[in-house]
Design an enzyme around this catalytic site. Sequence first.
Site, short mmCIF file in Angstrom:
data_model
loop_
_atom_site.label_atom_id
_atom_site.label_comp_id
_atom_site.label_asym_id
_atom_site.label_seq_id
_atom_site.Cartn_x
_atom_site.Cartn_y
_atom_site.Cartn_z
N ASP A 14 0.84 -1.19 0.00
CA ASP A 14 0.00 0.00 0.00
C ASP A 14 0.88 1.25 0.00
OD1 ASP A 14 -2.62 1.39 0.42
OD2 ASP A 14 -1.63 2.00 2.28
N HIS A 52 4.81 4.28 -3.19
CA HIS A 52 5.59 5.45 -3.59
C HIS A 52 5.98 6.32 -2.40
CE1 HIS A 52 1.23 5.79 -4.29
NE2 HIS A 52 1.34 6.90 -3.60
N ASP A 98 -10.41 1.70 -5.38
CA ASP A 98 -10.23 3.15 -5.41
C ASP A 98 -10.90 3.79 -6.62
OD1 ASP A 98 -8.66 3.34 -3.08
OD2 ASP A 98 -6.87 2.73 -4.19
#
Length: 1594
Positions: free
Chosen positions: A629, A632, A744
């Site tokens: 999760d 980045h 999402d």
Amino acid sequence: MVFQCFFIGQRPCSARFRLRNPSFPIELLFALAIPNAVKSSHTTHVTHSRSIPHTKLHTPPVPRLHPIPSTPYQLPSLFCKMALAKPLVYTLSLNDDGSPRIEGRFLRLPAPYEPYTLRFEIEGGSQVTRDGVFMCSYPEDEKKGFVRGQFREFPIAPDFNHTITIDIPIRLAGTFSYKIAYTPLPEWDPISSSKQTNGSTRTETETFYFIVDPALKMSGEPLPLEAVALQSVIAKWMGPVDEWDARLKAMKEKGYNMIHFTPLQMRGESNSPYSIYQQLEFADDLFGGKKLSKEEKENELGDMLAKMERDGLMGLTDVVWNHTANNSAWLQEHPEAGYNLVTAPWLRPAYELDTALLEFGAGLKKYGLPTNLENTGDLLRVMEGVKTHVLGQIKLWEFYVVDVKATAEEAVKAYTAGKFADEKFEINGGSSLVEKREAVRAKLSRTDHFGERFRKTLDGGVGAAFLRAVIGEGAGEDAARKEISSALDEVNLNFYKAYDADKEVILDQIYNRVKYVRLDEHGPKLGEINEVNPLIESYFTRLPKNKVTSKHDEGSLALANNGWIWAANALEDFAGPQSSAYLRREVIVWGDCVKLRYGKGKEDNPWLWDHMAEYTQLMARYFHGFRIDNCHSTPLWVGAYMLDAARRVRPDLYVVAELFTGSEDMDVVFVQNLGISGLIREGMVAWGAGELSRLVHRHGGRPIGSLDQGCLKKEGKTSDGKDAVVIPLQSSGVGALFMDCTHDNETPAQKRTAADTLSTGALVAMSASSVGSVYGFDEVFPKLLDLVGEERLYEEAVPEIGIAKIKGVLNRLHVEMGREGYDETHVHHEGEYITIHRFQPATGKGYMLIAHTAFQDHQERGEFSTITLTGTKVEGVLSAKLVVEGTEDQSDDQYLKGLKAHVEELEMPYFEEVDGATKITVPGHFPPGSIALLKTQIPGIPADLDEFLQDGMKDAVKGLDLIDLNVALYRADGEERDCISDGTYDVPGHGQLVYCGLEGWMAPLKQIIRHNDLAHALCQHLREGQWPLDYVVGRLEKYHEMFPRLQSLADWLRSKFDAVRKLPSFLLPRYFAIVIHTAYVACRTKAISLFAPYIQEGSHFVQSLALCSVQMQGRVKTTSLHPSEPMPSMAAGLPHFTNEWARCWGRDVFISIRGLFTATGRFDDAREHILAFATTLKHGMIPNLLDSIRKPRYNSRDSVWFFLQAIQDYTRMAPNGTDILKEKVKRRFPLDDTWCEWDSPDAYSYESSVEEIIQEVMQRHASGLHFREANADTGTLDSQMKPEGFNIDVEVDWETGLIFGGSPFNCGTWMDKMGESTKSGTKGTPATPRDGAAIEISGMLKSALRWINDLRKKGQFKWDGVDAKIDGKGVKVSFEEWEGKVQKSFERCYYVPENPEDDKNYDINPQVVNRRGIYKDLYRSSKEYEDYQLRPNFAIAMNVAPELFVPEHAARCLLLADKVLRPEGSVGMRTLDPSDYNFRPYYDQSEDSDDWHTAKGFSYHQGPAWGYPTGFFLRALLKFSLVDEKDTIQHIFYRLHPHREQIEKSPWAGLVFGYALGFVCGCEGVGGGVFDCCEVEESVCVYSEEKERREEKA
């Protein structure tokens, strides 16, 4: 519209759909076959490595474990497409800096279901081999697992004759790296050994990575990543674990084989699955109302996951490393785990701003401001309040600036007390205010980051030192205070500007965020500003003050919340000291999550690292895969540490990631460091059909008919000598988990139309990557669900609604195609339509999906062209559309449900077979949201086609010799036309190939394969027709009479092409490439086997150089070494000097003969050329232009000396080489040198031995040569030369022993450019006459004399001298005497000393010296300044007669020439010193201007770099280096790098003769250019062998 696409197998169809193919067995619809595995026992071992110590990661104890798959090295063999009779070896060649020699740097290797070998190849002379150690992190013992930072070491040392190989057996999945430690090569100085230590500090290359895919297995069978079909679920909506069975069964029926669970841990107060309260314990609601211990929870969940696996479902879960729930109890014990005001003091201004904003928002009514924003006007009123009551009150600027008053007082105090810091200021009283400001600014302290107010300051003593520099000592306090305050005020100006800029960003961020959450149409519209929904989302969690937290500093209780930033640099910590993101309010914050602070390593926060590692390993025990999760925002070192810990528990961990860095290059950094198998990519982000087709194409697999590394595979050996299949590695694409929709994404019903669910879902399922879908997509949920607030559950049993049934068909098909190797794909977009074809290249089977997307709501069929599949049979499988019966949400208070929708059968597309092709037409009713699935088959593709096309090649070439192979591999256009009237092949849109043979085809094919460029003109040409196949076979058959042994190769090619001709045209490029490459490798291998042993065992570069001799030596009809008998001859260059009179030139032959023939072991070819030219001796010279000995031309003074040097080399290198001296040759011309035709009775009327020829050369030169060229007055011999130029004069100066010759009207050495321009006035004037005593001729004269004297001492030469006339008297001059004269005079005549004071010892005219420390190019020429020109010719003399040179003088001259004459990156040497007035580095024969220096190519040898002198130069480095020989060789190797690059990349597979500022100014393939490198390699080989013998003797 013609499609070129294919696919495989019997596929499923729901019983609701009418079956269009009666032969399609219905029992196979939902039970697709899996091929049996094949067992292999092969293993490969690596020895001679050692390990570097490391720190072991603590593995916490865990409760009862459930079975997990075995580690890769214990797995049985891979499915049929990977189970080969021979082991696989993947090769990776490395550049000189250690980087992989591929396009791009990302390397992904297949899952090791069967062990295979990764072979690293390092050029033996590469600088990384200097005291080198190759280090690879792949573990020596896989059972002990991978430990990051621990490297196996493989010592490597320079091996200048071979390629160094390092074999790593691959049995383990994960991410691994390699690097090379070495001692850099110092700057080259052949004289000073002290300089050799410069740069000798040990260094390491960059670290490079390779990823090995996990070897997933399901029910004992391999599950390639391309066969993963994943269903994503929100775990809390699944209900208790004991109620999962029905839901999981429904997902299994939908064809999914992996379930992604959002985090199952105890959740925080927000109830979001991603706000984890306790990482080490599963949530209570997973177990209903049962009160279970932590261990009992794990056991119950573990039992369910184990049952899932038995039922064919693997498990994957999220790992959340970035944050924890804001109410996690352990935060009170360990607030240091987060970014607080103690661990991150730079956040204090952000915290104070956040607090002030919260207080302001809570008091809006007090300020008369609206709490319910109706429009932007209300928002603007609030923003004015922020400016006044927040920013105006908290004085944020104090965090930016220096406290001028307090700092000035400290400085004044120190100044008056005389306490001056030891600081120097380069200013004074006259300095400007700006200069004073900069002086003070440079001395400020505590400027590294934000912290307390007025953090920036100036030490009092430093301030005092500043004042002393400006006003001196003893000034009054007022003056001092004024001076320092003025400077500090000036310093603060920029700090105030920085504050003002940040303030504007703060206001913008607050405005935009409040506008989005309260006013924007697509925002959440939170409504009234109150305690539940405050004005701003707080950036900080404030821990309660209680007994637990009371032991901590109060600043520790304010913890930064996590979030994300638009377009942030993924490698930068946005909560770190260098970031102002929290202060500038740039973070889109998650108020329920505290950002975790890992620091730079475990030592920065040991408790947190151990805690999260234990959590990670706990997840690895129960799940086959992770979804990272917010990857980045995860520090790379944290992700790497955690995944390493997980892989110690589960080596074949499948890792996917939510990674949005905004850069593909940055994606690769994360992927290769973490070993990510796939990045999550979302079909629902596409805004139209075109973008969706791009995504499908991106993740759909390699193109049909791909030309990749598989086309370059060849036979080879493992490190233990077993037969293997060797495949060169190419760069890889980053893998993907391609989701039609994630939790999402908005649903199709929201973003497009609900009908698009079927078309998008089908397109994703057909992709050749891991695919997935969130639960609810197949069920046609009407909207994106609230992950945090939604409390209802999924239905207990999924009815046959939505696309569930048909998704089952597609998912099972996806799994089948992934397992059986349907890895080629074609994607096409036309209007609203997207088609995708999956193809199995080995069987010709395929599947094709036609999808009509539904981005817009209408029912029209739309325009879609007829599809044509050439050479392909097509059968229908299913055709359907999604019917949505309304927009009403069917969910109730307890369960989540989709829209009322079902799949309805449609008419199948129409198929029509025409001329072996199938035309496919979409029916009239095919509305948006429709799909059609078709089964395709290319008849007649043998299962073993690839193997058949490569079989029997060795037998086809075993009888060929090097002259046959010249025809098979090469032949320039002129050579081919000379023999069979056909030339090189012209590929439309590409141009003519450079060779007619296999190398000609390989030039474009190498580039096509490197880039898989199916759009290349050659590929298109092959798809349009089979002409190249006809050409390849036809040309060899036309050569049958001249080269009968080539028939076996022609027969082999015909038989293979006959099989290829039956294939559809779109497959021709691939299989043509396989056949050509197979033949090419076999011919190349056969040729190499006929060379000297050091070449057979040498590096690829050495072998490629040797093959250039095959290019240059061939048989043509119009040129021979005999006027009437066909004989092979050496070409002077390709493609211009190929046949008739222009092919064979004396100077070129004997410059090249050692490198092309003698050094390669082609002694017979060398002998034939020596004897042929020996027959032509006339005037004591050999011809430059041979013209098959019919009309040779004698105008080169140097050719005969290259000829004698070649004979000398032959006698020393060939077995029984001196026997050639006694061989007899018939003389072409009478002894009196009169001209006669070759068939005249006077021709060949007497014979001489080679020994006699040598004596004749020496005697003729001793007597002097004075003649006019034969046929000079016919007007046909040379149209450019003036009449005087045909007069040849050569004689010996008996004072020096040197040979002088030439005149201002001719050019008798290799620098032989004759002026041609009337406009510029150069016509008939040599650009470089080089009359006088040319240095290379003097060197070769000395070499010949030394050799003759050696022969005399051995009784192998019967003459002892020559007759000469000195001072008008006839005298006898012995060879020893002559040699002595040359030896004695050489340095005096040619050397230009560095120190002018030494001129008295040399023949020097200081007035014309241009550069010192060199050897003159000429001695006593007609233009004195030309004597002193620095040209590369001295290196020839250094090689053949090194005894002439004072070693230190030679070394310094070489060092100078290396810098002046050798352009960096060029294969050649400049022909003239750049400092010379006549230097012109460019050449253009077509230019006819009035420029004397350049018109009509007059600058040919006045600066442009030429290749062949480089070899002499590099060999001279070896001879005259006065320091470490090994380093010298490595410097030579480095200087050969451009040659290696060119021979590898040039379509000629050779070396260009000359260059001029990047323009080719000579032949593409030439003997001289190749000669230089072959000579160097041969010299290095001899040196290495001699050194070994010396060491053994010692």
